[in-house]
Structures are given as structure tokens and as C-alpha cells.
Design a protein around this motif. Structure first.
Motif, mmCIF file in Angstrom:
data_model
loop_
_atom_site.group_PDB
_atom_site.id
_atom_site.type_symbol
_atom_site.label_atom_id
_atom_site.label_comp_id
_atom_site.label_asym_id
_atom_site.label_seq_id
_atom_site.Cartn_x
_atom_site.Cartn_y
_atom_site.Cartn_z
ATOM 1 N N SER A 378 6.660 -27.937 -11.732
ATOM 2 C CA SER A 378 8.018 -28.270 -11.103
ATOM 3 C C SER A 378 8.923 -28.945 -11.753
ATOM 4 O O SER A 378 8.699 -30.019 -12.393
ATOM 5 C CB SER A 378 7.870 -28.828 -9.544
ATOM 6 N N LEU A 379 10.393 -28.595 -11.736
ATOM 7 C CA LEU A 379 11.414 -29.219 -12.376
ATOM 8 C C LEU A 379 12.641 -29.236 -11.409
ATOM 9 O O LEU A 379 13.212 -27.956 -11.166
ATOM 10 C CB LEU A 379 11.687 -28.585 -13.803
ATOM 11 N N GLY A 380 13.026 -30.314 -10.873
ATOM 12 C CA GLY A 380 14.338 -30.267 -9.834
ATOM 13 C C GLY A 380 13.665 -29.278 -8.637
ATOM 14 O O GLY A 380 12.621 -29.559 -8.240
ATOM 15 N N GLY A 381 14.512 -28.312 -8.448
ATOM 16 C CA GLY A 381 14.168 -27.615 -7.365
ATOM 17 C C GLY A 381 13.448 -26.362 -7.758
ATOM 18 O O GLY A 381 13.148 -25.315 -7.012
ATOM 19 N N ALA A 382 13.023 -26.036 -9.108
ATOM 20 C CA ALA A 382 12.524 -24.935 -9.503
ATOM 21 C C ALA A 382 10.858 -25.200 -9.890
ATOM 22 O O ALA A 382 10.298 -26.374 -10.020
ATOM 23 C CB ALA A 382 12.956 -24.411 -10.827
ATOM 24 N N LYS A 383 10.083 -24.065 -9.296
ATOM 25 C CA LYS A 383 8.636 -24.319 -9.539
ATOM 26 C C LYS A 383 8.117 -22.825 -10.178
ATOM 27 O O LYS A 383 8.506 -21.913 -9.862
ATOM 28 C CB LYS A 383 8.059 -24.571 -8.290
ATOM 29 N N VAL A 384 7.001 -23.243 -10.988
ATOM 30 C CA VAL A 384 6.216 -22.245 -11.689
ATOM 31 C C VAL A 384 4.763 -22.279 -11.318
ATOM 32 O O VAL A 384 4.405 -23.555 -11.327
ATOM 33 C CB VAL A 384 6.325 -22.028 -13.061
ATOM 34 N N THR A 385 4.068 -21.264 -10.618
ATOM 35 C CA THR A 385 2.719 -21.355 -10.487
ATOM 36 C C THR A 385 1.937 -20.226 -11.026
ATOM 37 O O THR A 385 2.702 -19.217 -11.147
ATOM 38 C CB THR A 385 2.696 -21.416 -8.710
ATOM 39 N N GLY A 386 0.675 -20.492 -11.025
ATOM 40 C CA GLY A 386 -0.215 -19.584 -11.649
ATOM 41 C C GLY A 386 -1.441 -20.147 -12.085
ATOM 42 O O GLY A 386 -1.691 -21.450 -12.369
ATOM 43 N N GLY A 387 -2.290 -19.237 -12.520
ATOM 44 C CA GLY A 387 -3.657 -19.743 -12.946
ATOM 45 C C GLY A 387 -4.589 -19.973 -11.451
ATOM 46 O O GLY A 387 -3.940 -20.204 -10.504
ATOM 47 N N THR A 388 -5.957 -20.322 -11.619
ATOM 48 C CA THR A 388 -6.559 -20.676 -10.653
ATOM 49 C C THR A 388 -7.549 -21.726 -10.965
ATOM 50 O O THR A 388 -8.246 -21.876 -11.732
ATOM 51 C CB THR A 388 -7.640 -19.379 -10.321
#
Length: 716
Positions: A378-388
Motif C-alpha cells: 500500500s502507498l497512501g490510499g492505494a493498495k495492490v494485493t496478490g499471491g498467496t
């Protein structure tokens, strides 16, 4: 005379009336046209050298004496069935010569279909750099249309530009031409293109290997600038052409530059400190203070070269911190680390950066609304998710933010996961945290597990670097060439555990073919082994070879390779080349299935009888393309949860499957048979050679070198 003429006239009148009535009945539109009169044709879609008619103050610029085109059609009301209209077009061009005298020329096209594009090629002696006016009208054989200049209110205008622009000059402050080792991999540079010609409206460029594109200056004749980031420290070439408003292209300018290798991290903590240390030494940046919940001397991901890691117990004291930021998060940056979570049922933070009231960025694991765990950046209000995330499993995490594109990205084990997100940079001057993140009411999301080799970069980490950071060099577990036998065993090449030969298994060795059958009637020529000095021959009834225990850890990444051959006549039933058993089923079976005409890899999802299976195939002849066997390889990558089957060094989508949860088998490796509900079965009648096993997943290029007496170099 007059009487006869009168009767003839009446007969003609009667016949004409009948024909008129007949035609009117068949074609009412024609009768309507007769009432309306012949309508003039229509002219539209005017172009000069594929550029639309320019009637304003700015004429169209063309790079050669142009082809003029116009679509000519006739009103529907003029259609007469059986009598298609044929139309022609008259083009007229005029200009003033150097003395101010008007020059005018006219060109008429051959009559053609009622709705068609008519064109004329203007002669090559057309004057350059002169405004030429033109218009067009159509004729249907009876009626002319208006001139197009009357309809449009002005004639079309163009200028023939007969001079190509000068080649552009290219410059870059970060990457000066012919300067040895400037800038660096992952560092953006500005490249400005500027042609001396005043009418340039576009620059077309291309870097060797890409990207390719075009850029327009703010005004004709002005410079234009692009941004580019080198992805490797090799000689780079930028080629540029200038394009003027007439579409004429300049000569090519080649710009050569030589970027440096990627710069080292601005902050780095290996976390390989001695047990009991209160701080983590910094390879770069500031030493980190360790809380009481941190223990040094933890386990390492195999094949990485790390000597130890830090284990965090998940308590309120499980953290490491510095007084200042690890990297300027207001600009392009990257942060990464090796991690192994001890649990996955809650959110946990690997790295984060404090601001005065919160967090600039954070890298770690979270639990989604559906209860599944995922890696997150996450950076500021943005977020990237993935992988397990998986408890007890190593992963390399890398979070990137690129101010040039505005995107935040997440990489797991060298592969991008999730969907990159638009984010705004967040500058921070607070403390850098390992193992926790700052919330509204203090620190939270404490890490429980192992962390090693924390890095922070003040540049873009390029894809090749991301792959190398996450790379775990496979370790050779054993290599059996089946060249000799000692009693009922065949040795491992480097003195490891031998394979035990069962009844019906033997080592076929290279024959003495020194005699010549044509000259010596008693000479019998014998075939050579598959590879080298010998191979394993199995009888298909009881023949097999086995280890005393498992060869590979099937719950982690592994690679197996073997050369196998089955005679076409013997390929009548499924036969197994390699297997390794669990408690209730084989963890894998590498077999040939004649019903599918393919080598198959079968991997059950769980250690249960009847568990769902992942099956991938490679369609080849059982004896190999050249009758000297097929070089088979199995690669399971636990980091990406994929399994691949290779034949002679190559794989494909049909030979690749997703296997999310590999499980560890405890049974011994079997060569030439598989476990079944009734006991051992699927005995192989054929030959086996060059069995090789690795802990870790080999790359595609390394697999190509398997199946020989020597092992491939896994470096680089």
C-alpha cells in the motif's frame, strides 16, 4: 401517302404509350424522375494525398505531387433499372507562378459507376512550396454538378513540399552520447529531439529492443522530449527520424549511450546479526534497533546465499526500527525482503514507513473479506494485493512505486501479482519500521515469522533484477548415469546414495562394436546406450530401481529429469518412469499413456486415495523423436504454484498446471513403477538414463541442458 403516314403515326403513338405505361408500371421511380427531371450528381469526400480537403487559411501539406480523389454519386431518383448511370469527374487545379500569372489545369476521369471514388494523379512538374487550389465537379452524361468550391464555399488548397526535413539532434543530460557508464539501470533519463527544420511536427523513435513510438513538439519546428529507463547495463541505441507537416521523413539519427549497472540499495539490512544482538547492522543506511521479540540466527531460504535471518515472535516487542526513512518515498522507490510467515490468519506487516500521523507505505500480508490471505503493498490510499502467503513457506516480496507512471506494483517471487494501482507519492520523514505498521492508536499488525535481507532502492527495480532478487539457486540432490552396477545397486555419480536394482532391472553397457559385420560373419552389431556408457533396462514385469527414502521434497520447489525410451511395439499400456509415494498415494507419477499418445505427469492435490489430480501431457513418440529416447523434466515451482512437464527441453501451456499446495511425500523414489491400490504396478518395459534431481525450480534455459552426463551450470 398522308393516310399511310397518319396510320403509321397512330400505331407509333399507341406503341409508345404502351411502352411508357409498362415502364411506369415496372419502375415508378423512373416515372418520378421523368416528372422531376434529371438531377445533377453529387461530389463528396474530397482528399489530396489522403488528406481531407483544406479550405481554411492553412492548406494541406503533401510530400509529393498528390493524387486528388473525390467520391461521385448520382441521386437515387435518377436510377433506372437496367440502365446504370456512368459518371465522370472533372478536376481543376490552379495557382500563381513566380510572376503572379495564374496557371490552370483540368483533368477529366473516365465515366464509371454511379457511386465510386474518382482519382487523378497530378503531374510531377507541379511547383513546390506554392499554394495550389483545386475543386471538382461531376457529370452524368447530361448534367454537371456544381463545382465543389461552390458547395463548400471555398476551393480546397494544398502545398507540395519537395524538401525532407533535416535529421534531428538528440541530447540527454543523464545519458550523454558516447559517454561511458552514465546514469544507471532503473534511472530515468530525458532524451530531447530537435530538428533544425521549422516545419517538423513529429519525431519517430525506437530503442533497440523497444519501446518504439512517436512524440509531437509543442509547436512546429520545436523540440520534443521523451523519458526512458534502461533495463540493463549494455550499450543502448536510440534511433530518431523527424517528420514534417507534409509527411516527409528525415534521415535517421542514431544516439549511442552506455548506462551504468543498477545502483546498490540506499538502505540494506541482511538481518544476519549474532544471536542476542540489540541492533541490526546496516550494509547501507542506518542501523536498526531491535525489540525484545526479535531473535537473530533464524533459518534461511535455500539457494539464496543468506547465512541467517531474524525471527519475530508477533508480540508487541517484535520490531526493528530506525530513526529516519530508509528511502525517499516521495520519489520512485522500491522496498523488498525475504519473508516466511508463521501464520496467515491475520494481517501482518513486513516493512512500513512512518509519517507524522500515519503510514506512507506498507508491505506485508492481509486477510481478505473472503478469509483468504494475500500479499499486499500500500502507498497512501492505494493498495495492490496478490499471491498467496503460506505458513512456513519462503517468499520474496518487492513493492515498487514509479513516479513516471504513477503506478504502485507488487512482485512476489520475481513475478508481478495483483493489478497495479495509481497512487500519489507520499513523502515522509518519520521512522522506518520492520515488523509493524503505525495505526491511529499506535503500532499494530506485528509480524510473526522470519525476515531476511531487507532492501530499499531509490530507483526503479527492473524486471530482471526482481527475478534475480527472488532467485533460489537449485541444489543438486543426485545424478545417476546408470553406466555401471555393483551387485544389485548402481552408483550416484558423486558418491551419494546408490539406487537399488530390483529383479528384472539391469545395466546395459556400451558394446564392443570393433568388428565389421560385412567382413566378419560372426560379428553381431549391438545398439549403443541412450546416453554415455550405459543405461537402465527394465523388463516390464518386476524390473525397477529405488532409493531407500524420498529423493525430492515434494512440498517445496523441485526439479527431476530423466531420459526414457519405450519401443513402439511395447507401448500398449500405461507405464511409469518415476514416482515417489506418500502415505496414501504417489506424490507424483511420470508415465507414458498410449491412449493419449503422450508422456504425462500426474500430481494429486492431497495425500489421499482418490484425491483430485493435476495431469499435464507432452505428446511425443514413446521411443523419442530419433528412437534414442525423450529427455523428460518435471519442474515444480512452489513460489509460483506451477508445475511443468518438459520434453526435450521444451514445455507449453498444455504441459503446465496450477498446483497451489504441494505436499511432502515420505516414501522412497521409484524408477520404473508406481504405487497402486493393489500394490506396485505400471511397470516400465523400456530404458531409462541420466536421472537428475534438484532441490529448487530450474529455469527454462537450464532445463535445456538436462539429460546429459554433465550437469548444467546454474549460474548467472
Amino acid at each position: 401517302m398522308s393516310g399511310r403516314a397518319g396510320r403509321s403515326g397512330r400505331r407509333g403513338l399507341l406503341l409508345g404509350s404502351c411502352l411508357t405505361a409498362l415502364v411506369g408500371a415496372l419502375a415508378p421511380g423512373t416515372a418520378h424522375a421523368a416528372q422531376q427531371g434529371n438531377l445533377p450528381p453529387v461530389v463528396r469526400e474530397l482528399q489530396a494525398e489522403y488528406k481531407d480537403c483544406a479550405t481554411g487559411d492553412t492548406p494541406a501539406y503533401v510530400g509529393r505531387p498528390p493524387t486528388l480523389t473525390a467520391r461521385v454519386s448520382d441521386p437515387v431518383e435518377d436510377d433506372r433499372p437496367g440502365y446504370p448511370e456512368r459518371l465522370s469527374a472533372e478536376f481543376e487545379v490552379w495557382w500563381s507562378d513566380a510572376e503572379g500569372t495564374e496557371q490552370r489545369r483540368s483533368f477529366t476521369t473516365t465515366p464509371w459507376a454511379a457511386d465510386a471514388v474518382h482519382r487523378v494523379d497530378l503531374p510531377p512538374d507541379l511547383p513546390a512550396d506554392t499554394v495550389v487550389s483545386w475543386h471538382v465537379r461531376a457529370n452524368d452524361g447530361s448534367v454537371d454538378s456544381e463545382w465543389s468550391s461552390q458547395t463548400l464555399g471555398s476551393p480546397c488548397r494544398f502545398v507540395y513540399d519537395g524538401t525532407s526535413p533535416e535529421a534531428p539532434v538528440v541530447s540527454s543530460p543523464e545519458y550523454p552520447e558516447e559517454t561511458w557508464r552514465a546514469g544507471g539501470v532503473g534511472i530515468y533519463g530525458s532524451f530531447t529531439m530537435d530538428s533544425p527544420s521549422p516545419d517538423v511536427v513529429e519525431y519517430r523513435y525506437g530503442f533497440i529492443g523497444g519501446p518504439y513510438g512517436s512524440v509531437r513538439p509543442a509547436e512546429p519546428g520545436g523540440p520534443a522530449t521523451i523519458r526512458y529507463v534502461p533495463l540493463e547495463a549494455t550499450p543502448q541505441y536510440l534511433s530518431v527520424h523527424a517528420v514534417d507537416r507534409a509527411g516527409r521523413v528525415s534521415g535517421r539519427t542514431d544516439y549511442h549511450f552506455f548506462p551504468k549497472a543498477g545502483s546498490a540499495p540506499v538502505s540494506r539490512w541482511k538481518l544476519a546479526d549474532a544471536a542476542g544482538s540489540a541492533t541490526a547492522a546496516a550494509e547501507a543506511g542506518q542501523a536498526a534497533r531491535a525489540g525484545r521479540g526479535v531473535t537473530f540466527g533464524g533459518p534461511v531460504p535455500p539457494g539464496t546465499g543468506l547465512t541467517s535471518t531474524a525471527t519475530l515472535d508477533g508480540s508487541g516487542h517484535a520490531f526493528l526500527t530506525t530513526a529516519t526513512p530508509a528511502v525517499d518515498s516521495g520519489r520512485t522507490f522500491g522496498v523488498g525482503a525475504w519473508v516466511r510467515p508463521a501464520e496467515t490468519g491475520r494481517a501482518m506487516t513486513v516493512l512500513s514507513q512512518d509519517t507524522t500521523s500515519g503510514t506512507a507505505y506498507a508491505l506485508g500480508a492481509e486477510v481478505r473479506k473472503d478469509g483468504a490471505a494475500a500479499w499486499a503493498f500500500s502507498l497512501g490510499g492505494a493498495k495492490v494485493t496478490g499471491g498467496t502467503p503460506e505458513a512456513g513457506e519462503w517468499a520474496y516480496l518487492l513493492g515498487l512505486y514509479d513516479t513516471e507512471t504513477g503506478y504502485a506494483q507488487l512482485f512476489v517471487n520475481g513475478h508481478e501479482v495483483g493489478t497495479k494501482a495509481k497512487a500519489a507519492p507520499v513523502a515522509a520523514e518519520g521512522a522506518f519500521q520492520i515488523g509493524r505498521v503505525r495505526g491511529k492508536n499506535g503500532y499494530r499488525q506485528r509480524w510473526h515469522g522470519d525476515i531476511g535481507d531487507v532492501r530499499a532502492y531509490d530507483r526503479l527495480v527492473v524486471p530482471q533484477e526482481s527475478t534475480e532478487l527472488a532467485r533460489r539457486t537449485p541444489e543438486l540432490l543426485g545424478h545417476w548415469s546408470f553406466s555401471t552396477a555393483a551387485g544389485d545397486t548402481t552408483p550416484e555419480n558423486k558418491g551419494g546414495s546408490p539406487l537399488r536394482l530390483g529383479t528384472g532391472a539391469s545395466i546395459y553397457q556400451a558394446p564392443d562394436n570393433s568388428c565389421i559385420p560385412d567382413l566378419d560373419p560372426g560379428c553381431v552389431w549391438k545398439p549403443y546406450p541412450l546416453v554415455g556408457e550405459g543405461h537402465l533396462a527394465l523388463d516390464g514385469r518386476s524390473g525397477h530401481a529405488a532409493l531407500g527414502g524420498p529423493l525430492v521434497d515434494t512440498g517445496d520447489s523441485f526439479t527431476l529429469a530423466v531420459v526414457a525410451r519405450i519401443d513402439e511395439a511395447d507401448a500398449t499400456r500405461p507405464m511409469t518412469v518415476l514416482s515417489q509415494a506418500g502415505e496414501h498415494t504417489d506424490a507424483f507419477r511420470l508415465r507414458y499413456d498410449p491412449s493419449a499418445f503422450a508422456w504425462q505427469l500426474v500430481m494429486p492435490e492431497r495425500d489421499e486415495a482418490g484425491a483430485p489430480e493435476r495431469v499435464v501431457s507432452q505428446i511425443t513418440r514413446p521411443s523419442g523423436a530419433d528412437d534414442f529416447g525423450t529427455r523428460l523434466a518435471v519442474v515444480y515451482d512452489d513460489g509460483t504454484d506451477t508445475v511443468k512437464l518438459y520434453a526435450d527441453g521444451y514445455t507449453n501451456d498444455g504441459a503446465t498446471a496450477h498446483l497451489p499446495h504441494g505436499w511432502t511425500s515420505t516414501g522412497p523414489l521409484q524408477v520404473g513403477r508406481a504405487g497402486t491400490a493393489e500394490g506396485w504396478g505400471e511397470y516400465l518395459k523400456g530404458d531409462v538414463d541420466e536421472l537428475q534431481a534438484y532441490a529448487g525450480a530450474l529455469r527454462d534455459r537450464d532445463v535445456l541442458a538436462l539429460g546429459h552426463e554433465t550437469e548444467p551450470c546454474l549460474c548467472g
